[in-house]
Design an enzyme around this catalytic site. Structure first.
Site, PDB file in Angstrom:
ATOM      1  N   ASP A 122      50.087  43.970 -21.103  1.00 43.13           N
ATOM      2  CA  ASP A 122      51.279  44.445 -20.406  1.00 43.13           C
ATOM      3  C   ASP A 122      52.518  43.789 -21.016  1.00 43.13           C
ATOM      4  OD1 ASP A 122      52.768  45.880 -18.632  1.00 43.13           O
ATOM      5  OD2 ASP A 122      52.402  44.556 -16.924  1.00 43.13           O
ATOM      6  N   TYR A 124      56.894  43.572 -21.413  1.00 41.14           N
ATOM      7  CA  TYR A 124      57.979  43.209 -20.487  1.00 41.14           C
ATOM      8  C   TYR A 124      59.257  43.647 -21.186  1.00 41.14           C
ATOM      9  CZ  TYR A 124      60.269  39.836 -17.240  1.00 41.14           C
ATOM     10  OH  TYR A 124      61.015  39.207 -16.255  1.00 41.14           O
ATOM     11  N   HIS A 129      65.150  45.163 -16.426  1.00 40.43           N
ATOM     12  CA  HIS A 129      64.153  44.551 -15.530  1.00 40.43           C
ATOM     13  C   HIS A 129      64.087  43.039 -15.761  1.00 40.43           C
ATOM     14  CE1 HIS A 129      60.512  43.849 -13.246  1.00 40.43           C
ATOM     15  NE2 HIS A 129      59.908  43.363 -14.327  1.00 40.43           N
ATOM     16  N   ARG A 138      65.598  32.806 -11.498  1.00 45.63           N
ATOM     17  CA  ARG A 138      66.036  31.624 -12.240  1.00 45.63           C
ATOM     18  C   ARG A 138      67.533  31.411 -12.119  1.00 45.63           C
ATOM     19  NH1 ARG A 138      62.481  33.714 -15.914  1.00 45.63           N
ATOM     20  NH2 ARG A 138      64.236  34.554 -17.071  1.00 45.63           N
ATOM     21  N   GLU A 195      54.967  48.526  -9.886  1.00 48.12           N
ATOM     22  CA  GLU A 195      55.810  48.498 -11.074  1.00 48.12           C
ATOM     23  C   GLU A 195      55.675  49.828 -11.803  1.00 48.12           C
ATOM     24  OE1 GLU A 195      56.487  43.833 -12.212  1.00 48.12           O
ATOM     25  OE2 GLU A 195      54.852  44.843 -13.244  1.00 48.12           O
ATOM     26  N   GLU A 197      55.702  51.960 -14.822  1.00 48.88           N
ATOM     27  CA  GLU A 197      55.518  51.709 -16.253  1.00 48.88           C
ATOM     28  C   GLU A 197      54.920  52.939 -16.925  1.00 48.88           C
ATOM     29  OE1 GLU A 197      53.718  48.018 -17.359  1.00 48.88           O
ATOM     30  OE2 GLU A 197      54.326  46.985 -15.525  1.00 48.88           O
ATOM     31  N   ASP A 229      51.642  49.212 -12.198  1.00 44.88           N
ATOM     32  CA  ASP A 229      51.111  47.848 -12.288  1.00 44.88           C
ATOM     33  C   ASP A 229      51.367  47.129 -10.958  1.00 44.88           C
ATOM     34  OD1 ASP A 229      50.076  45.513 -13.367  1.00 44.88           O
ATOM     35  OD2 ASP A 229      52.012  44.879 -14.184  1.00 44.88           O
ATOM     36  N   ARG A 233      53.984  39.822  -5.252  1.00 48.44           N
ATOM     37  CA  ARG A 233      55.117  38.972  -5.652  1.00 48.44           C
ATOM     38  C   ARG A 233      55.016  37.530  -5.162  1.00 48.44           C
ATOM     39  NH1 ARG A 233      56.620  41.701  -9.867  1.00 48.44           N
ATOM     40  NH2 ARG A 233      57.312  43.808  -9.381  1.00 48.44           N
ATOM     41  N   GLN A 236      52.449  35.793  -7.251  1.00 51.52           N
ATOM     42  CA  GLN A 236      53.006  35.657  -8.599  1.00 51.52           C
ATOM     43  C   GLN A 236      53.947  34.455  -8.691  1.00 51.52           C
ATOM     44  OE1 GLN A 236      55.193  39.163  -9.780  1.00 51.52           O
ATOM     45  NE2 GLN A 236      55.553  38.457 -11.856  1.00 51.52           N
ATOM     46  N   TYR A 240      52.559  31.603 -11.448  1.00 48.52           N
ATOM     47  CA  TYR A 240      52.851  32.018 -12.833  1.00 48.52           C
ATOM     48  C   TYR A 240      53.298  30.898 -13.764  1.00 48.52           C
ATOM     49  CZ  TYR A 240      57.996  32.254 -12.973  1.00 48.52           C
ATOM     50  OH  TYR A 240      59.323  31.955 -13.017  1.00 48.52           O
ATOM     51  N   LYS A 249      48.543  40.124 -10.578  1.00 49.88           N
ATOM     52  CA  LYS A 249      48.607  41.344 -11.372  1.00 49.88           C
ATOM     53  C   LYS A 249      47.266  42.031 -11.565  1.00 49.88           C
ATOM     54  CE  LYS A 249      52.963  41.182 -12.538  1.00 49.88           C
ATOM     55  NZ  LYS A 249      53.877  42.309 -12.428  1.00 49.88           N
ATOM     56  N   THR A 253      45.494  48.056 -11.475  1.00 47.78           N
ATOM     57  CA  THR A 253      46.535  48.756 -12.225  1.00 47.78           C
ATOM     58  C   THR A 253      46.113  50.212 -12.264  1.00 47.78           C
ATOM     59  OG1 THR A 253      46.886  46.797 -13.612  1.00 47.78           O
ATOM     60  CG2 THR A 253      47.749  48.876 -14.447  1.00 47.78           C
ATOM     61  N   THR A 346      57.746  47.020 -16.551  1.00 42.68           N
ATOM     62  CA  THR A 346      58.540  47.771 -15.572  1.00 42.68           C
ATOM     63  C   THR A 346      59.744  48.429 -16.237  1.00 42.68           C
ATOM     64  OG1 THR A 346      57.927  46.127 -13.954  1.00 42.68           O
ATOM     65  CG2 THR A 346      59.743  47.587 -13.365  1.00 42.68           C
ATOM     66  N   GLU A 360      63.237  44.774  -7.190  1.00 40.56           N
ATOM     67  CA  GLU A 360      64.611  45.038  -7.622  1.00 40.56           C
ATOM     68  C   GLU A 360      65.330  46.016  -6.693  1.00 40.56           C
ATOM     69  OE1 GLU A 360      62.520  45.850 -11.450  1.00 40.56           O
ATOM     70  OE2 GLU A 360      64.534  45.502 -12.270  1.00 40.56           O
TER      71      GLU A 360
HETATM   72 CA    CA Z   1      53.992  44.789 -15.335  1.00 40.07          CA
END
Ligand code: CA
Length: 421
Positions: A122, A124, A129, A138, A195, A197, A229, A233, A236, A240, A249, A253, A346, A360
């Site tokens: 997968d 990114y 996104h 962050r 997600e 995708e 996907d 959250r 995650q 992560y 994740k 899927t 995404t 989002e």
């Molecule tokens: Ca993904």
């Protein structure tokens, strides 16, 4: 313009110009290869039995053996099928017995996973996104990490939990930690997300140790599917660091059942976003390798009678092209194999209504979505169904992917193991 004798409404995703491949079964349950045309499936295994197609692989329960025959064979089969279905071609059109044996209404068949997926990666690759997620988790001032504009960032996913559209998805239990809590909890995911995708199905392997040059990368792609996907959250966020996505994740899927070939997508190609800074030479590519595919996300709760649109995006927003992704993936000599799934990451566009996840769309739950039923959603509830569609409107017809759908089931809970903090 090419037309089939089989009536295909203008808005149908499956005109004679598309002819996506899938695996289907009729009442006997036997899996076989078919091609979508309008509201029907053309049974390639039956065409082979009739001597119209050659190759025992049309009887297979996956597309892998057919895909492995290579591009010249894909083109040959596509040409045979387009000729057979052409409005001016009599061989099938005027033979009712043959039509009855090789054409099946889609509503009478079950669709299955189209390929046997050995590995799933997968990416990114949407700048919007990555910027949104970086802003929320962050630092808004340094939302994109420094490597992002140089590397098509990705992680290795899990192939065993890739499921076909229509498969329900169970809400996972997992370890999470609230910001204010000192220690982690264990229980059902509270922030269940999707997600939006798309994914490439690898069509040609490269040998271990041998990179695929970016200019040849498209020759290694058979076709594309829609991908959801599913993402937990809260799991995650806690798991992560430092190695990236794992149980948040790989719970499931979902992919769409019809693989749209790169040949069919040829005329949907457009220029992608301008890449600044310039990519390193091994990622530098000539030609236009983004795809103008309009994408839509629809949600339905248990109380709603029908789906309601919650987002619209476009695959052309992706910063890194599928060729750059594939060239990067193999740049260290990593070998990709026929049937591998490379998902895009995404797909979010520049404006809030084009975002490709609830994270989002609701900005981490701070702006709930208002639904026609009077309900609101920050994240997915049990019983919610999600549907993704994708298509490209051409001059007089539509090249589409159909849909990928899934419903969230309540979690399996072992009360003895729950820890809430
Ligand atoms: Ca993904």
């Amino acid at each position: 313009m090419k037309r089939s004798f089989i009536e295909v409404p203008v808005a149908s995703h499956f005109p004679i110009q598309n002819l996506p491949y899938g695996i289907f079964s009729k009442q006997d349950g036997k899996k076989r290869i078919g091609v979508a045309i309008g509201e029907y499936v053309l049974d390639l295994s039956a065409l082979q039995e009739e001597g119209i197609l050659e190759g025992s692989y049309f009887q297979s329960d996956s597309l892998n053996a057919f895909i492995a025959t290579g591009r010249s064979e894909w083109w040959k089969v596509r040409a045979v099928l387009q000729e057979l279905l052409d409005e001016n071609s009599t061989q099938l059109r005027d033979n009712q017995k043959l039509r009855d044996s090789v054409i099946v209404p889609q509503k009478n068949v079950s669709m299955h996973l189209p390929v046997s997926i050995g590995d799933y990666t997968d990416f990114y690759s949407s700048k919007e996104h990555a910027t949104n997620v970086g802003t929320m988790f962050r630092d808004p001032n340094n939302a994109l990490l420094p490597n992002w504009v140089h590397i098509p960032v990705a992680y290795h996913g899990r192939a065993s939990s890739v499921v076909v559209s229509g498969t329900s998805v169970r809400r996972p239990c997992g370890q999470t930690k609230a910001d204010e809590a000192e220690l982690p909890s264990f229980g059902p995911c509270r922030l269940m997300d999707f997600e939006l995708e798309m994914g490439c199905i690898v069509g040609k392997e490269n040998s271990l140790g041998e990179p695929v040059p970016v200019e040849q990368a498209h020759e290694h792609v058979f076709g594309m599917v829609l991908v959801n996907d599913w993402s937990a959250r809260d799991i995650q966020k806690w798991e992560y660091v430092p190695l990236g996505p794992f149980l948040a994740k790989n719970l499931a899927t979902s992919i769409s059942p019809w693989v749209v070939t790169l040949e069919a997508l040829e005329e949907c190609r457009v220029a992608g976003p301008k890449q600044d800074p310039e990519p390193l030479p091994y990622l530098k590519q000539n030609g236009e390798w983004a795809f103008d595919i309009e994408l839509e996300v629809k949600l339905k709760t248990e109380r709603m009678g029908e789906y309601s649109s919650i987002a619209k995006s476009n695959f052309k927003y992706m910063y890194w092209s599928i060729c750059q992704q594939l060239a990067h993936h193999t740049s260290n000599g990593c070998n990709l194999r026929v049937g591998d799934l490379l998902a895009s990451g995404t797909i979010s566009g520049p404006t809030p209504e084009t975002y490709g996840s609830l994270l989002e769309l609701t900005w981490r739950g701070t702006k709930p979505i208002q639904l026609s039923s009077g309900e609101e959603r920050k994240f997915l509830q049990d019983g919610d169904s999600l549907l993704l569609t994708g298509s490209s409107v051409r001059d007089g017809y539509t090249i589409g992917f159909g849909e990928v759908e899934g419903t969230i089931l309540p979690p399996l809970i072992d009360e003895k193991l729950l820890v809430e903090r």
